[in-house]
Design a protein around this motif. Structure first.
Motif, PDB file in Angstrom:
ATOM      1  N   ASP A   1      95.817 -25.972  10.218  1.00  0.00           N
ATOM      2  CA  ASP A   1      95.957 -27.448  10.723  1.00  0.00           C
ATOM      3  C   ASP A   1      96.141 -28.113  11.996  1.00  0.00           C
ATOM      4  O   ASP A   1      95.620 -28.861  13.114  1.00  0.00           O
ATOM      5  CB  ASP A   1      96.768 -28.455   9.296  1.00  0.00           C
ATOM      6  CG  ASP A   1      96.754 -30.038  10.171  1.00  0.00           C
ATOM      7  OD1 ASP A   1      95.370 -30.074   9.706  1.00  0.00           O
ATOM      8  OD2 ASP A   1      97.480 -30.756  10.387  1.00  0.00           O
TER       9      ASP A   1
ATOM     10  N   SER B   1      91.324 -30.827   4.348  1.00  0.00           N
ATOM     11  CA  SER B   1      89.976 -31.337   5.294  1.00  0.00           C
ATOM     12  C   SER B   1      89.817 -32.691   5.439  1.00  0.00           C
ATOM     13  O   SER B   1      90.537 -33.892   4.913  1.00  0.00           O
ATOM     14  CB  SER B   1      88.426 -31.533   3.649  1.00  0.00           C
ATOM     15  OG  SER B   1      89.282 -29.979   3.254  1.00  0.00           O
ATOM     16  N   ASP B   2      89.055 -32.882   5.873  1.00  0.00           N
ATOM     17  CA  ASP B   2      88.675 -34.318   6.469  1.00  0.00           C
ATOM     18  C   ASP B   2      87.379 -34.834   5.100  1.00  0.00           C
ATOM     19  O   ASP B   2      87.271 -36.246   4.768  1.00  0.00           O
ATOM     20  CB  ASP B   2      87.486 -34.707   7.819  1.00  0.00           C
ATOM     21  CG  ASP B   2      88.151 -34.378   8.838  1.00  0.00           C
ATOM     22  OD1 ASP B   2      89.431 -34.512   8.661  1.00  0.00           O
ATOM     23  OD2 ASP B   2      87.658 -33.100   9.458  1.00  0.00           O
ATOM     24  N   ARG B   3      86.564 -34.169   4.851  1.00  0.00           N
ATOM     25  CA  ARG B   3      85.653 -34.468   3.363  1.00  0.00           C
ATOM     26  C   ARG B   3      85.782 -32.996   2.516  1.00  0.00           C
ATOM     27  O   ARG B   3      85.559 -32.425   3.254  1.00  0.00           O
ATOM     28  CB  ARG B   3      84.341 -34.786   3.890  1.00  0.00           C
ATOM     29  CG  ARG B   3      84.075 -36.207   4.587  1.00  0.00           C
ATOM     30  CD  ARG B   3      83.109 -36.862   5.134  1.00  0.00           C
ATOM     31  NE  ARG B   3      82.157 -35.512   5.660  1.00  0.00           N
ATOM     32  CZ  ARG B   3      80.534 -35.290   5.508  1.00  0.00           C
ATOM     33  NH1 ARG B   3      80.110 -35.924   4.209  1.00  0.00           N
ATOM     34  NH2 ARG B   3      80.210 -34.291   6.782  1.00  0.00           N
TER      35      ARG B   3
ATOM     36  N   ARG C   1      97.595 -37.551   9.170  1.00  0.00           N
ATOM     37  CA  ARG C   1      97.878 -35.750   9.486  1.00  0.00           C
ATOM     38  C   ARG C   1      99.200 -35.993  11.016  1.00  0.00           C
ATOM     39  O   ARG C   1      99.256 -36.462  11.702  1.00  0.00           O
ATOM     40  CB  ARG C   1      96.952 -35.029   9.868  1.00  0.00           C
ATOM     41  CG  ARG C   1      95.497 -34.733   8.861  1.00  0.00           C
ATOM     42  CD  ARG C   1      94.323 -33.820  10.427  1.00  0.00           C
ATOM     43  NE  ARG C   1      93.060 -33.616   8.966  1.00  0.00           N
ATOM     44  CZ  ARG C   1      93.322 -33.068   8.961  1.00  0.00           C
ATOM     45  NH1 ARG C   1      93.538 -31.282   8.093  1.00  0.00           N
ATOM     46  NH2 ARG C   1      91.783 -32.845   7.879  1.00  0.00           N
TER      47      ARG C   1
ATOM     48  N   ARG D   1      93.361 -28.160  14.530  1.00  0.00           N
ATOM     49  CA  ARG D   1      93.480 -29.976  15.614  1.00  0.00           C
ATOM     50  C   ARG D   1      93.765 -29.363  17.274  1.00  0.00           C
ATOM     51  O   ARG D   1      93.381 -30.435  18.327  1.00  0.00           O
ATOM     52  CB  ARG D   1      94.779 -30.703  14.870  1.00  0.00           C
ATOM     53  CG  ARG D   1      94.913 -31.393  13.789  1.00  0.00           C
ATOM     54  CD  ARG D   1      95.413 -32.048  13.609  1.00  0.00           C
ATOM     55  NE  ARG D   1      96.394 -31.629  13.331  1.00  0.00           N
ATOM     56  CZ  ARG D   1      98.119 -31.458  13.493  1.00  0.00           C
ATOM     57  NH1 ARG D   1      98.131 -32.282  14.454  1.00  0.00           N
ATOM     58  NH2 ARG D   1      98.968 -30.888  12.774  1.00  0.00           N
TER      59      ARG D   1
ATOM     60  N   PRO E   1      85.782 -38.786   1.154  1.00  0.00           N
ATOM     61  CA  PRO E   1      86.794 -38.004   2.175  1.00  0.00           C
ATOM     62  C   PRO E   1      87.625 -38.301   1.788  1.00  0.00           C
ATOM     63  O   PRO E   1      89.005 -39.115   0.511  1.00  0.00           O
ATOM     64  CB  PRO E   1      85.902 -39.498   2.737  1.00  0.00           C
ATOM     65  CG  PRO E   1      85.212 -41.194   1.722  1.00  0.00           C
ATOM     66  CD  PRO E   1      85.128 -39.403   0.359  1.00  0.00           C
TER      67      PRO E   1
ATOM     68  N   GLU F   1      84.375 -31.586  12.003  1.00  0.00           N
ATOM     69  CA  GLU F   1      85.085 -31.779  10.746  1.00  0.00           C
ATOM     70  C   GLU F   1      85.396 -30.841  10.031  1.00  0.00           C
ATOM     71  O   GLU F   1      84.699 -29.924  10.327  1.00  0.00           O
ATOM     72  CB  GLU F   1      83.566 -32.995   9.904  1.00  0.00           C
ATOM     73  CG  GLU F   1      83.437 -33.421   8.975  1.00  0.00           C
ATOM     74  CD  GLU F   1      82.849 -33.949   8.674  1.00  0.00           C
ATOM     75  OE1 GLU F   1      83.498 -35.609   7.780  1.00  0.00           O
ATOM     76  OE2 GLU F   1      82.280 -33.924   9.071  1.00  0.00           O
TER      77      GLU F   1
ATOM     78  N   GLN G   1      91.225 -39.504   3.266  1.00  0.00           N
ATOM     79  CA  GLN G   1      92.001 -40.318   4.508  1.00  0.00           C
ATOM     80  C   GLN G   1      93.423 -40.646   4.371  1.00  0.00           C
ATOM     81  O   GLN G   1      94.048 -41.402   3.762  1.00  0.00           O
ATOM     82  CB  GLN G   1      91.363 -42.083   3.751  1.00  0.00           C
ATOM     83  CG  GLN G   1      89.728 -42.030   3.921  1.00  0.00           C
ATOM     84  CD  GLN G   1      89.102 -43.232   3.465  1.00  0.00           C
ATOM     85  OE1 GLN G   1      89.661 -43.845   2.634  1.00  0.00           O
ATOM     86  NE2 GLN G   1      87.447 -43.163   3.627  1.00  0.00           N
TER      87      GLN G   1
END
Length: 288
Positions: free
Chosen positions: A186, A210-212, A233, A190, A228, A42, A230
């Protein structure tokens, strides 16, 4: 935030409290009752006003600081100090000025007794990944600020840590360089699946990466809210989902900034602050 499923969590902070004791002064509470879990792979950003404990929290996960009370688990094991599974990238690249770029990236591997030829091959591979293969034999003073930070990231990731801890790594860079490094970070994240904790004062940076996003409240530091992100990407800051989220975070951050102003200005603080607005790209600071 209770009820963690330990098998799914990479990092768990439970009721973490941190005090700094200064001579002839009452203890300063930097963090109070911080409970947070982060899943493996994460990308979590810590965001908040000056002095809210973002960097202190990062340093506790790194093992550079010890919590006063509470607990920290990584892979379900207590953390007792720094470890090879966690690497920190700071705002300053921290490169050795007398070493070439290649030698800087190789350094951590050689300390771990990796054979020199293998260390060189791994370092060159990572320099290619951060688009600095042609600068392997350059000295740090010959590089731009963004290039130095790419070297620092390569030096961190070449040792293959599980967790990458980043303390405002792009804060001193110009906006164009920062945008390029956002895309590169990023992409590397990934590709590698590393768990990343990223301290920033820049809302837009946080929503793009970020994810969160963990929004922290003013001292004593704690968690005000968790957002979060949402959005698909790779991301662009003009994405309507991100713009909406940025404004939501800004509204809550302004509340914390107002508390800081009241604390700092005391009786000089104007009671009426209808026009308090904060540019989401301005430096919110991270003094602790």
């Amino acid at each position: 935030m209770g009820g963690f499923v330990l098998a799914e969590e990479h990092i768990i902070l439970q009721n973490v409290h941190k005090e700094f004791q200064r001579k002839d002064h009452a203890p300063t509470i930097a963090l109070d009752d911080v409970t947070l879990s982060i899943k493996k792979g994460e990308f979590v950003s810590l965001l908040g006003p000056s002095g809210c404990g973002k960097s202190t929290l990062l340093n506790i996960v790194a093992g550079l600081e010890k919590e006063t009370s509470g607990s920290l688990l990584v892979n379900n094991k207590p953390i007792k100090g720094p470890g090879n599974d966690r690497i920190v990238v700071f705002q300053e690249s921290g490169l050795f000025p007398w070493m070439s770029v290649l030698d800087n990236v190789m350094y951590g591997l050689l300390i771990k007794k990796v054979p020199k030829q293998e260390a060189k091959e791994r370092a060159l591979d990572w320099l290619q990944k951060v688009h600095l293969g042609k600068f392997a034999h350059a000295l740090p003073h010959e590089l731009s600020g963004g290039m130095k930070q790419r070297v620092a990231i390569a030096r961190a990731l070449v040792t293959d840590p599980e967790i990458l801890l980043m303390d405002e790594p792009f804060a001193a860079l110009d906006e164009q360089t920062r945008m390029v490094l956002h895309m590169e970070l990023d992409k590397l994240w990934r590709e590698t699946g590393k768990t990343i904790i990223f301290v920033t004062h820049n809302i837009r940076e946080a929503v793009v990466l970020s994810d969160r996003i963990v929004l922290m409240k003013t001292r004593p530091g704690g968690i005000k809210n968790i957002f979060p992100v949402q959005a698909a990407r790779p991301r662009t800051s003009s994405d309507s989902i991100l713009v909406h989220l940025e404004n939501r975070i800004l509204t809550e951050l302004e509340q914390e900034m107002e508390k800081v102003l009241k604390e700092e200005l005391g009786s000089d603080y104007a009671l009426k602050t209808d026009d308090l607005r904060v540019d989401p790209n301005n430096n919110m600071g991270s003094d602790i």
